[in-house]
Design an enzyme around this catalytic site. Structure first.
Site, mmCIF file in Angstrom:
data_model
loop_
_atom_site.group_PDB
_atom_site.id
_atom_site.type_symbol
_atom_site.label_atom_id
_atom_site.label_comp_id
_atom_site.label_asym_id
_atom_site.label_seq_id
_atom_site.Cartn_x
_atom_site.Cartn_y
_atom_site.Cartn_z
ATOM 1 N N GLU A 161 5.031 -0.934 -6.536
ATOM 2 C CA GLU A 161 4.877 0.055 -5.739
ATOM 3 C C GLU A 161 6.119 -0.102 -4.750
ATOM 4 O OE1 GLU A 161 1.052 0.953 -3.753
ATOM 5 O OE2 GLU A 161 0.053 1.152 -5.887
ATOM 6 N N GLU A 202 -2.768 0.008 -12.046
ATOM 7 C CA GLU A 202 -3.815 0.093 -11.032
ATOM 8 C C GLU A 202 -4.567 1.590 -11.355
ATOM 9 O OE1 GLU A 202 -2.603 -0.478 -6.897
ATOM 10 O OE2 GLU A 202 -1.448 -2.069 -7.468
#
Length: 493
Positions: free
Chosen positions: A175, A297
């Site tokens: 991220e 995720e």
């Protein structure tokens, strides 16, 4: 096709469903690692080398193919050298992302590989780009995989591991558009090119390099990464969570309304659009689909359980989450040509967990049962399936009432997974089975009369799979009575 009909052409194969779609994610977050998995050798909770036995035995039954660690946002603050050597000497740090608690680094590289070996899972390391150096990342790979004379290999041997581990999957950051450094795609693409250079292949250990992907629907991020670095990556990660109320006020895990059920299902189906659109961009630069989409995720993420640490992301898990999980798998199967891995967030006690613990007690969640029921699809051949089904339109939201997929196992067994996303209405499905001679059909179902049914430490088996008898054979077809809010797996032999 007539309404509520499923046509399965069992003799038309659509490629392998990569078993890694059934992967898991364990971050240093809340009680995920500590208490959830790791209790230490001196704990009164029965354990094997510090890993609690009850959780370990339950997880083994899922045939977990791959496990991602140590984060998440934690990964870009994790310095691996703090987590090796004698535990009493390991550096203590603040887990700034998750609750501000002390991280004692007792679960580090050696403990992670030991857990993977116990589970029979491939390790997937998430490396630190946000606050770590190229040298640090390079030395970690050397420490784990080099079989020879070198400072890092010698250090590993001093710490009790003579031979290197096999490491296949390595994520270069996490991220990086957010907690991993707040980077622009152009800046991260340049860093990715640099960092991945030093993720070396030592000996016969070949590493599959995974680039940090977009924030949900940031298609420009995917465009830039693919344009600037496609030739240097094996996989591109995608993250997406279902928040019924949005990120700031996600909604309750148990005490939710019918409208929240509906928005949850609509947002679940959004995964299909994300994979399709990101996949279309990837196709532009990678028409042969060499690069895997890695959904490392995913899951339903709600407000934390009342009274728990907000930074620990502990939530309950209901039949709604079981339907969410089953619908996700049916989507992943449909995109098996591009999606090569998916890791549920997370394994124990965090977000949409498989298992919840409370001191020495443990329960399996409805989501756990879906993973166990659906594991028959791992490395199976997806077969052609056409679905014509009603659309649920309730409370301003819409979604298909049923999702489905089918695959053929190596022994020729056909497994059909069905999810009824409707919270209140059952349906009758006509399943036309073509290209298959069969003599026996069995089934299992996970469902409940209550849309927020859950397992608790007092009633751990309230939601669990049952034998499914709600079908009848009519020639080469099956007529299936599919209850509301249900997940079914039919096995055809």
């Amino acid at each position: 096709m007539k309404k509520n009909q499923v046509i399965i052409n069992a003799d038309i194969e659509k490629g392998t469903i990569n078993k890694n779609i059934y992967g898991h994610f364990a971050e240093h977050l809340g009680r995920g690692i500590y208490e959830g998995l790791w209790v230490g050798e001196e704990s009164p909770i029965p354990n094997t080398n510090g890993i609690r036995n009850d959780v370990l035995e339950a997880l083994k039954k899922l045939d977990i193919p791959v496990l991602r660690w140590p984060g998440g946002c934690f990964a870009d603050e994790y310095h691996w050298k703090d987590g090796i050597g004698p535990r009493e000497n390991r550096k203590r740090m603040v887990n700034t992302h998750w609750g501000g608690v002390v991280e004692n680094n007792h679960f580090g590289t050696h403990e992670f590989f030991m857990l993977c070996e116990m589970l029979g899972a491939e390790p997937y390391i998430s490396g630190n780009v946000g606050s770590g150096s190229v040298q640090e990342m390079s030395e970690w790979v050397e420490y784990m995989t080099f079989d020879g004379e070198s400072p890092m290999a010698n250090w590993r041997k001093e710490n009790g591991k003579e031979k290197p581990w096999k490491l296949k999957y390595f994520g270069v950051g996490n991220e990086n558009w957010g907690c991993g450094g707040n980077m622009t795609p152009e800046y991260y693409a340049d860093l990715y090119r640099r960092y991945q250079t030093y993720v070396r292949n030592y000996g016969d250990n070949k590493i599959y390099r995974i680039a940090g992907g977009p924030n949900v629907d940031d298609y420009n991020w995917t465009e830039v990464l693919m344009k600037k670095a496609a030739n240097l990556m094996d996989g591109l990660s995608v993250h997406y969570y279902v928040h019924p109320g949005g990120f700031e006020n996600k909604g309750q895990a148990v005490d939710f309304s019918e409208a929240e059920w509906d928005v949850t299902m609509q947002k679940t189906m959004y995964m299909d659009e994300l994979i399709t659109r990101h996949g279309t961009i990837m196709d532009k630069y990678d028409p042969d689909k060499r690069i895997g989409m890695i959904v490392d995720e995913w899951g339903a993420w709600y407000d934390v359980e009342p009274g728990t640490n907000p930074g620990f992301l502990y939530q309950q898990n209901t039949i709604r989450d079981a339907v969410v999980a089953g619908a996700h798998f049916n989507i992943f199967h449909q995109h098996n040509d591009r999606v090569q891995m998916a890791n549920i967030a997370q394994m124990v006690n965090v977000i949409q967990a498989m298992i919840l613990t409370e001191s020495d007690k443990m329960i399996l969640t409805p989501t756990y049962h879906v993973f166990e029921m659906f594991k028959v699809h791992q490395d199976a051949q997806r077969v052609s399936l056409h679905l014509n089904i009603d659309t649920v339109k309730e409370n301003g939201y819409s979604y298909p009432q049923v999702t489905a997929s089918a695959s053929k196992a190596k022994d020729g067994t056909l497994n059909i997974s069905l999810c009824n996303l409707d919270k209140a209405v059952s349906t009758t499905l006509d399943i036309d089975l073509r290209g298959l001679e069969f003599s026996n059909v069995t089934g299992r179902i996970l469902t409940s009369g209550e849309m927020n049914a859950k397992n608790t430490f007092e009633n751990p088996d309230h939601v669990k799979p049952q034998a499914f008898k709600g079908f009848a054979r009519e020639g080469s077809s099956l007529k299936v009575e599919l209850p509301s809010k249900s997940v079914v797996v039919l096995t055809v032999r």
